[in-house]
Motif scaffolding. Structure first.
Motif, PDB file in Angstrom:
ATOM      1  N   PHE A  33       0.832  -1.197   0.000  1.00  0.00           N
ATOM      2  CA  PHE A  33       0.000   0.000   0.000  1.00  0.00           C
ATOM      3  C   PHE A  33       0.870   1.251   0.000  1.00  0.00           C
ATOM      4  CE2 PHE A  33      -2.870  -3.265   1.470  1.00  0.00           C
ATOM      5  CZ  PHE A  33      -4.035  -2.962   0.773  1.00  0.00           C
ATOM      6  N   GLY A  35       2.889   4.431   0.545  1.00  0.00           N
ATOM      7  CA  GLY A  35       3.365   5.134   1.727  1.00  0.00           C
ATOM      8  C   GLY A  35       3.380   4.319   2.991  1.00  0.00           C
ATOM      9  N   ALA A  36       3.100   3.015   2.902  1.00  0.00           N
ATOM     10  CA  ALA A  36       3.024   2.168   4.095  1.00  0.00           C
ATOM     11  C   ALA A  36       4.175   1.168   4.130  1.00  0.00           C
ATOM     12  CB  ALA A  36       1.688   1.426   4.131  1.00  0.00           C
ATOM     13  N   THR A  37       4.428   0.642   5.308  1.00  0.00           N
ATOM     14  CA  THR A  37       5.451  -0.389   5.458  1.00  0.00           C
ATOM     15  C   THR A  37       4.926  -1.717   4.929  1.00  0.00           C
ATOM     16  OG1 THR A  37       6.417   0.700   7.392  1.00  0.00           O
ATOM     17  CG2 THR A  37       6.868  -1.643   7.119  1.00  0.00           C
ATOM     18  N   HIS A  38       5.768  -2.418   4.196  1.00  0.00           N
ATOM     19  CA  HIS A  38       5.377  -3.704   3.603  1.00  0.00           C
ATOM     20  C   HIS A  38       6.464  -4.731   3.870  1.00  0.00           C
ATOM     21  CE1 HIS A  38       3.519  -6.553   0.907  1.00  0.00           C
ATOM     22  NE2 HIS A  38       4.636  -6.659   0.217  1.00  0.00           N
ATOM     23  N   ARG A 113      11.715  -5.991   4.705  1.00  0.00           N
ATOM     24  CA  ARG A 113      10.706  -5.040   5.178  1.00  0.00           C
ATOM     25  C   ARG A 113      11.118  -3.657   4.702  1.00  0.00           C
ATOM     26  NH1 ARG A 113       9.455  -2.232  10.180  1.00  0.00           N
ATOM     27  NH2 ARG A 113       7.240  -2.392  10.705  1.00  0.00           N
ATOM     28  N   LYS A 115       9.499   0.602   3.329  1.00  0.00           N
ATOM     29  CA  LYS A 115       8.395   1.534   3.147  1.00  0.00           C
ATOM     30  C   LYS A 115       8.174   1.732   1.657  1.00  0.00           C
ATOM     31  CE  LYS A 115       6.654   6.114   4.390  1.00  0.00           C
ATOM     32  NZ  LYS A 115       6.942   7.390   5.106  1.00  0.00           N
ATOM     33  N   ASP A 118       4.852   6.507  -2.239  1.00  0.00           N
ATOM     34  CA  ASP A 118       3.466   6.972  -2.321  1.00  0.00           C
ATOM     35  C   ASP A 118       3.078   7.144  -3.792  1.00  0.00           C
ATOM     36  OD1 ASP A 118       0.969   7.862  -1.695  1.00  0.00           O
ATOM     37  OD2 ASP A 118       1.600   9.853  -1.019  1.00  0.00           O
ATOM     38  N   PRO A 174      -4.478   3.480  -0.244  1.00  0.00           N
ATOM     39  CA  PRO A 174      -5.210   3.084   0.972  1.00  0.00           C
ATOM     40  C   PRO A 174      -6.680   2.864   0.646  1.00  0.00           C
ATOM     41  CG  PRO A 174      -3.765   4.950   1.408  1.00  0.00           C
ATOM     42  CD  PRO A 174      -3.780   4.761  -0.084  1.00  0.00           C
TER      43      PRO A 174
END
Length: 239
Positions: A33, A35-38, A113, A115, A118, A174
């Motif tokens: 997603f 801007g999110a941590t993946h 892991r 980020k 965006d 999101p």
């Protein structure tokens, strides 16, 4: 946004519907997603022409930050960085040549892991170099670096094509349960990115991964089946 199509039966059928897709020999878990941590797991399904995998180098695309790999049973992770300190690659190598198996028998999972940038609906490619080693010490490589989408043969070994498909990860915006409104700034050719949606609307065109809903879309007067999305298109997606 049209709501004339009844989704009750379609929603029930969606729970039973499972999309399937061919997997490359080096896969990556997703989607991520924006801007999110993946936490992405790279799956190494095969070695090279019967030889076990000895080393895997995953290149990190621009825009991916806060990269933190995990050591695994395969071996410790080593970071490569550029002059500015940005992580450009993660390399896993088996501890010693004695740890190389006599044949291509094992599946390996390597995890990073990070980020995600965006950039909703953008596909990130992670070009990967796989090095294999035979029992008598001969090393070969498979270059999973093709980002064109035209993959062709997926073979490995001496007769392999010059470039095999790079692991690809789709970045999604999101979301919330119910209707979500997005403006798509990328050209989306593969609508399987919406494989967990109930329905997608773009003007008078609609798409659903569920065959029951798709049949209702095809039968709806003055409604087209959505097959691709052009940059700048406003869409509504129901999850």
């Amino acid at each position: 946004m049209k709501t004339a199509i009844h989704l009750g039966a379609a929603a029930a059928a969606a729970a039973l519907f499972t999309a399937t897709a061919a997997m490359a020999h080096i896969s990556v878990s997703g989607p991520a997603f924006a801007g999110a941590t993946h936490e992405a797991s790279f799956g190494v399904g095969h070695g090279c022409d019967g030889a076990d995998t000895y080393r895997v180098k995953v290149q990190i695309p621009s825009g991916v930050t806060s990269v933190r790999p995990m050591d695994s049973a395969f071996g410790k992770a080593v970071l490569e960085k550029d002059a500015e300190g940005n992580v450009t690659a993660v390399v896993w190598t088996k501890p010693t040549v004695e740890d190389v198996l006599p044949a291509d028998t094992n599946y390996y999972k390597l995890t990073v892991r990070f980020k995600a940038p965006d950039t909703p609906f953008k596909t990130l490619h992670f070009p990967t170099i796989q090095t294999c080693r035979t029992a008598d010490g001969v090393e070969t490589t498979a270059e999973w670096v093709d980002t064109s989408g035209d993959h062709g043969s997926h073979g490995t070994g001496g007769d392999a094509p010059a470039a095999l498909p790079a692991p690809a990860l789709m970045i999604l915006p999101p979301r919330a349960p119910g209707w979500n409104k997005y403006t798509v700034n990328e050209h989306v050719h593969d609508l399987s990115v919406f494989k967990d949606a109930l329905i997608v609307w773009a003007g008078k065109a609609a798409y659903s991964p569920n065959p029951v809903t798709l049949g209702l879309i095809e039968a709806e007067p003055d409604t087209e089946v959505l097959s691709e999305i052009h940059p700048g298109t406003e869409i509504w997606v129901k999850y």
